[in-house]
Design a protein around this motif. Sequence first.
Motif, PDB file in Angstrom:
ATOM      1  N   GLU A 109       4.565   9.310   6.180  1.00  0.00           N
ATOM      2  CA  GLU A 109       4.943   9.004   7.554  1.00  0.00           C
ATOM      3  C   GLU A 109       4.587   7.564   7.950  1.00  0.00           C
ATOM      4  O   GLU A 109       5.345   6.900   8.646  1.00  0.00           O
ATOM      5  CB  GLU A 109       4.252   9.995   8.492  1.00  0.00           C
ATOM      6  N   ASN A 110       3.419   7.096   7.536  1.00  0.00           N
ATOM      7  CA  ASN A 110       2.991   5.760   7.960  1.00  0.00           C
ATOM      8  C   ASN A 110       2.938   4.761   6.810  1.00  0.00           C
ATOM      9  O   ASN A 110       2.259   3.744   6.906  1.00  0.00           O
ATOM     10  CB  ASN A 110       1.622   5.840   8.619  1.00  0.00           C
ATOM     11  N   TYR A 111       3.668   5.071   5.756  1.00  0.00           N
ATOM     12  CA  TYR A 111       3.575   4.222   4.565  1.00  0.00           C
ATOM     13  C   TYR A 111       3.949   2.763   4.842  1.00  0.00           C
ATOM     14  O   TYR A 111       3.359   1.848   4.286  1.00  0.00           O
ATOM     15  CB  TYR A 111       4.439   4.785   3.431  1.00  0.00           C
ATOM     16  N   ASP A 112       4.915   2.576   5.759  1.00  0.00           N
ATOM     17  CA  ASP A 112       5.358   1.219   6.077  1.00  0.00           C
ATOM     18  C   ASP A 112       4.213   0.290   6.459  1.00  0.00           C
ATOM     19  O   ASP A 112       4.183  -0.873   6.096  1.00  0.00           O
ATOM     20  CB  ASP A 112       6.351   1.252   7.250  1.00  0.00           C
ATOM     21  N   LEU A 113       3.269   0.846   7.224  1.00  0.00           N
ATOM     22  CA  LEU A 113       2.159   0.044   7.737  1.00  0.00           C
ATOM     23  C   LEU A 113       1.244  -0.458   6.617  1.00  0.00           C
ATOM     24  O   LEU A 113       0.721  -1.559   6.681  1.00  0.00           O
ATOM     25  CB  LEU A 113       1.363   0.890   8.745  1.00  0.00           C
ATOM     26  N   ILE A 114       1.068   0.377   5.584  1.00  0.00           N
ATOM     27  CA  ILE A 114       0.107   0.004   4.548  1.00  0.00           C
ATOM     28  C   ILE A 114       0.763  -0.510   3.270  1.00  0.00           C
ATOM     29  O   ILE A 114       0.087  -1.012   2.382  1.00  0.00           O
ATOM     30  CB  ILE A 114      -0.810   1.195   4.169  1.00  0.00           C
ATOM     31  N   LYS A 115       2.081  -0.410   3.222  1.00  0.00           N
ATOM     32  CA  LYS A 115       2.825  -0.723   2.000  1.00  0.00           C
ATOM     33  C   LYS A 115       2.378  -2.042   1.357  1.00  0.00           C
ATOM     34  O   LYS A 115       2.059  -2.119   0.173  1.00  0.00           O
ATOM     35  CB  LYS A 115       4.312  -0.786   2.333  1.00  0.00           C
ATOM     36  N   ASP A 116       2.373  -3.062   2.220  1.00  0.00           N
ATOM     37  CA  ASP A 116       1.983  -4.407   1.830  1.00  0.00           C
ATOM     38  C   ASP A 116       0.662  -4.483   1.062  1.00  0.00           C
ATOM     39  O   ASP A 116       0.518  -5.212   0.092  1.00  0.00           O
ATOM     40  CB  ASP A 116       1.806  -5.161   3.153  1.00  0.00           C
ATOM     41  N   GLU A 122      -1.672   0.243  -6.081  1.00  0.00           N
ATOM     42  CA  GLU A 122      -0.938   1.410  -6.561  1.00  0.00           C
ATOM     43  C   GLU A 122      -0.985   1.589  -8.085  1.00  0.00           C
ATOM     44  O   GLU A 122      -1.080   2.717  -8.565  1.00  0.00           O
ATOM     45  CB  GLU A 122       0.503   1.378  -6.070  1.00  0.00           C
ATOM     46  N   PRO A 123      -0.935   0.478  -8.858  1.00  0.00           N
ATOM     47  CA  PRO A 123      -1.036   0.656 -10.325  1.00  0.00           C
ATOM     48  C   PRO A 123      -2.306   1.404 -10.749  1.00  0.00           C
ATOM     49  O   PRO A 123      -2.370   1.935 -11.854  1.00  0.00           O
ATOM     50  CB  PRO A 123      -1.056  -0.785 -10.848  1.00  0.00           C
ATOM     51  N   PHE A 124      -3.311   1.428  -9.883  1.00  0.00           N
ATOM     52  CA  PHE A 124      -4.583   2.088 -10.226  1.00  0.00           C
ATOM     53  C   PHE A 124      -4.769   3.380  -9.436  1.00  0.00           C
ATOM     54  O   PHE A 124      -5.898   3.816  -9.207  1.00  0.00           O
ATOM     55  CB  PHE A 124      -5.749   1.141  -9.932  1.00  0.00           C
ATOM     56  N   LYS A 125      -3.675   3.996  -8.992  1.00  0.00           N
ATOM     57  CA  LYS A 125      -3.826   5.096  -8.037  1.00  0.00           C
ATOM     58  C   LYS A 125      -4.536   6.316  -8.626  1.00  0.00           C
ATOM     59  O   LYS A 125      -5.061   7.136  -7.893  1.00  0.00           O
ATOM     60  CB  LYS A 125      -2.479   5.481  -7.440  1.00  0.00           C
ATOM     61  N   LEU A 140      -8.310  -0.633  -0.614  1.00  0.00           N
ATOM     62  CA  LEU A 140      -8.199   0.806  -0.420  1.00  0.00           C
ATOM     63  C   LEU A 140      -8.820   1.218   0.916  1.00  0.00           C
ATOM     64  O   LEU A 140      -8.250   2.015   1.669  1.00  0.00           O
ATOM     65  CB  LEU A 140      -8.896   1.559  -1.575  1.00  0.00           C
ATOM     66  N   ALA A 141      -9.984   0.640   1.229  1.00  0.00           N
ATOM     67  CA  ALA A 141     -10.656   0.976   2.485  1.00  0.00           C
ATOM     68  C   ALA A 141      -9.782   0.604   3.673  1.00  0.00           C
ATOM     69  O   ALA A 141      -9.680   1.353   4.649  1.00  0.00           O
ATOM     70  CB  ALA A 141     -12.007   0.255   2.574  1.00  0.00           C
ATOM     71  N   LEU A 142      -9.122  -0.549   3.577  1.00  0.00           N
ATOM     72  CA  LEU A 142      -8.237  -0.964   4.669  1.00  0.00           C
ATOM     73  C   LEU A 142      -7.041  -0.011   4.780  1.00  0.00           C
ATOM     74  O   LEU A 142      -6.654   0.393   5.875  1.00  0.00           O
ATOM     75  CB  LEU A 142      -7.770  -2.405   4.454  1.00  0.00           C
ATOM     76  N   SER A 143      -6.477   0.383   3.641  1.00  0.00           N
ATOM     77  CA  SER A 143      -5.352   1.334   3.665  1.00  0.00           C
ATOM     78  C   SER A 143      -5.769   2.638   4.334  1.00  0.00           C
ATOM     79  O   SER A 143      -5.033   3.191   5.160  1.00  0.00           O
ATOM     80  CB  SER A 143      -4.869   1.638   2.242  1.00  0.00           C
ATOM     81  N   CYS A 144      -6.960   3.141   3.992  1.00  0.00           N
ATOM     82  CA  CYS A 144      -7.435   4.408   4.557  1.00  0.00           C
ATOM     83  C   CYS A 144      -7.693   4.286   6.063  1.00  0.00           C
ATOM     84  O   CYS A 144      -7.499   5.225   6.817  1.00  0.00           O
ATOM     85  CB  CYS A 144      -8.704   4.881   3.846  1.00  0.00           C
ATOM     86  N   ALA A 145      -8.148   3.092   6.490  1.00  0.00           N
ATOM     87  CA  ALA A 145      -8.429   2.888   7.912  1.00  0.00           C
ATOM     88  C   ALA A 145      -7.135   2.783   8.729  1.00  0.00           C
ATOM     89  O   ALA A 145      -7.144   2.916   9.940  1.00  0.00           O
ATOM     90  CB  ALA A 145      -9.283   1.636   8.101  1.00  0.00           C
ATOM     91  N   LEU A 146      -6.011   2.539   8.028  1.00  0.00           N
ATOM     92  CA  LEU A 146      -4.745   2.318   8.739  1.00  0.00           C
ATOM     93  C   LEU A 146      -3.781   3.495   8.671  1.00  0.00           C
ATOM     94  O   LEU A 146      -2.792   3.515   9.385  1.00  0.00           O
ATOM     95  CB  LEU A 146      -4.029   1.111   8.112  1.00  0.00           C
ATOM     96  N   ASP A 172      -4.556 -13.234   5.441  1.00  0.00           N
ATOM     97  CA  ASP A 172      -3.102 -13.221   5.534  1.00  0.00           C
ATOM     98  C   ASP A 172      -2.604 -11.813   5.881  1.00  0.00           C
ATOM     99  O   ASP A 172      -1.702 -11.636   6.693  1.00  0.00           O
ATOM    100  CB  ASP A 172      -2.461 -13.681   4.208  1.00  0.00           C
ATOM    101  N   MET A 173      -3.243 -10.806   5.271  1.00  0.00           N
ATOM    102  CA  MET A 173      -2.874  -9.410   5.565  1.00  0.00           C
ATOM    103  C   MET A 173      -3.155  -9.069   7.025  1.00  0.00           C
ATOM    104  O   MET A 173      -2.364  -8.423   7.692  1.00  0.00           O
ATOM    105  CB  MET A 173      -3.663  -8.445   4.669  1.00  0.00           C
ATOM    106  N   LEU A 174      -4.323  -9.508   7.520  1.00  0.00           N
ATOM    107  CA  LEU A 174      -4.677  -9.223   8.908  1.00  0.00           C
ATOM    108  C   LEU A 174      -3.661  -9.816   9.875  1.00  0.00           C
ATOM    109  O   LEU A 174      -3.274  -9.180  10.852  1.00  0.00           O
ATOM    110  CB  LEU A 174      -6.067  -9.790   9.249  1.00  0.00           C
ATOM    111  N   LYS A 175      -3.239 -11.044   9.575  1.00  0.00           N
ATOM    112  CA  LYS A 175      -2.265 -11.717  10.445  1.00  0.00           C
ATOM    113  C   LYS A 175      -0.953 -10.928  10.499  1.00  0.00           C
ATOM    114  O   LYS A 175      -0.339 -10.796  11.549  1.00  0.00           O
ATOM    115  CB  LYS A 175      -1.998 -13.136   9.926  1.00  0.00           C
ATOM    116  N   ARG A 176      -0.544 -10.395   9.330  1.00  0.00           N
ATOM    117  CA  ARG A 176       0.699  -9.610   9.304  1.00  0.00           C
ATOM    118  C   ARG A 176       0.528  -8.297  10.064  1.00  0.00           C
ATOM    119  O   ARG A 176       1.415  -7.856  10.769  1.00  0.00           O
ATOM    120  CB  ARG A 176       1.122  -9.335   7.854  1.00  0.00           C
TER     121      ARG A 176
END
Lengths: 300, 242
Positions: A109-116, A122-125, A140-146, A172-176
């Motif tokens: 559902e929210n993959y768009d937000l964390i995709k970047d 992901e190669p290490f999922k 990973l921590a940022l992805s989980c928080a989002l 750069d990620m934060l700015k996006r």
Amino acid sequence: MGISVKHISKSYKKVNALKGISFEVKPGELFGLIGPDGAGKTTLFRILTTLLFADQGTASVSGYDVVKDYKSIRNSVGYMPGRFSLYQDLTVAENLEFFATIFGTTVKENYDLIKDIYIQIEPFKNRRAGKLSGGMKQKLALSCALIHKPKVLFLDEPTTGVDPVSRKEFWDMLKRLQQTGITILVSTPYMDEAALCDRIALIQDGKILQIDTPQGIVKHYPKKIFNVQADNMYELINLLKDYAHQYSVYPFGEFVHYSDKRADFNTADLQSYLTEKGLKDIAIETTKATIEDTFMELAK
Amino acid sequence: MVSNNIIQVENLTKAFGDFTAVNAISFEVKKGEIFGFLGANGAGKTTAMKMLIGISRPTSGKATVAGFDVYKNPDAIKKNIGYMSQKFALYDDLTVKENITFYGGIYGLSRKQIKEKTNQLLEELGLQKIVGELVGSLPLGWKQKLSFSVALLHEPKIVFLDEPTGGVDPITRRQFWEMIYKTAHNGTTIFVTTHYMDEAEYCDRVSIMVDGKIEALDTPKKLKEQFKAKTMNDVFLKLARG
């Protein structure tokens, strides 16, 4: 409806961690708390994320009171603590799924937000979180928080101990992320990161020293400031510190930042003092105060 | 030791299975030099440092530290160097004085030497008043300064500092570097890692590791010229991003 903090105080047994601090973060703002270890940043984060009660004062996060409406806050904020707090024995994918489920949503559902961000790990999922490198843990921590699409994101020292390259990528990620409308409160001990925020609060010993934009904050530095160079850095610092008229002396990379007590300071005086003491290749030129100069001046 | 080099490294390599963490690095560090050892997270700095302080056996290559071979005399190296890291500094549950006494004992100093050193240290750091306090209750900056002094107790020829100033406030960070300058001025060699690029400028020479190899090594001034960069931060970004 961003974040509002009013006269918040918090003491532990021996330490007054926060001494009546107040500030506002506007919706959609990227706001930085800049201060060293022990300034009270983590205590403030824990109060705002409803994990700790303040002794005094009130605070609200996206319109919810941190005491009365704690459940609403927990549903609508993302929090990345300073210490890695995911499940080390779960894989990357399992951690992400776990957090999505807890918040009643799905990764899809929210993959768009964390995709970047997630695409990079992901190669290490299928790797356990405990086996990831520092930079990958951080992503990973940022992805989980989002993953539950929070309105407000709290990041407690996300870049401490991280090398300059990864730090730049993280910002750069934060700015996006900010472009998607999320309000972000981030803390850091790195003064160069302060320049990337919309506004910053300089914090030390539980008190806010100053709040302003990064461009505005340096105007609070009260003196003219000079870059001084010579052939021997160690001698130069010692000689400047011994100089009767010195107001402040701080090494700054290849220069020493110097300011003088006198209003009518003339660089020629300093030049001849240093020459007399035997230094060579002396160069003195005016420079602009940085956020770090301002911090050190206000923290004195 | 024939040369004026306190560290001499030739094609030093460490592999874990099919992953080469440190890939044939070569460099030397001169006596009394402040040598900055930089690199991104995961570039191999820690692995290289572990070999140099005698706690990890190299896969191949040569290295001598303080005149001792890393294969033959790792224990002699440990006695002749100081080491301090951000993560493991001192015992939180011992007082300032107990920590100094403990480390003095570890390094084989006599009671008399320990007593003298303790007094000298406390005076230099201005810690006389809190000599009986638990180290755990000290601010991080003080801990780091104390920890650096403890690493120098046995007057080593070289001291290794692994990110000594991480998270420390800007004023204390500078006081810490003034201690480093003073120590180097007195003839002790400094080998230091940091993520603060302004601190890289304080070093006499700097090496930058990328993916297990040393990709650049020179004075900060020459590196900036070589990479046409204004600051060491720009040099680092250019190199590590490829």
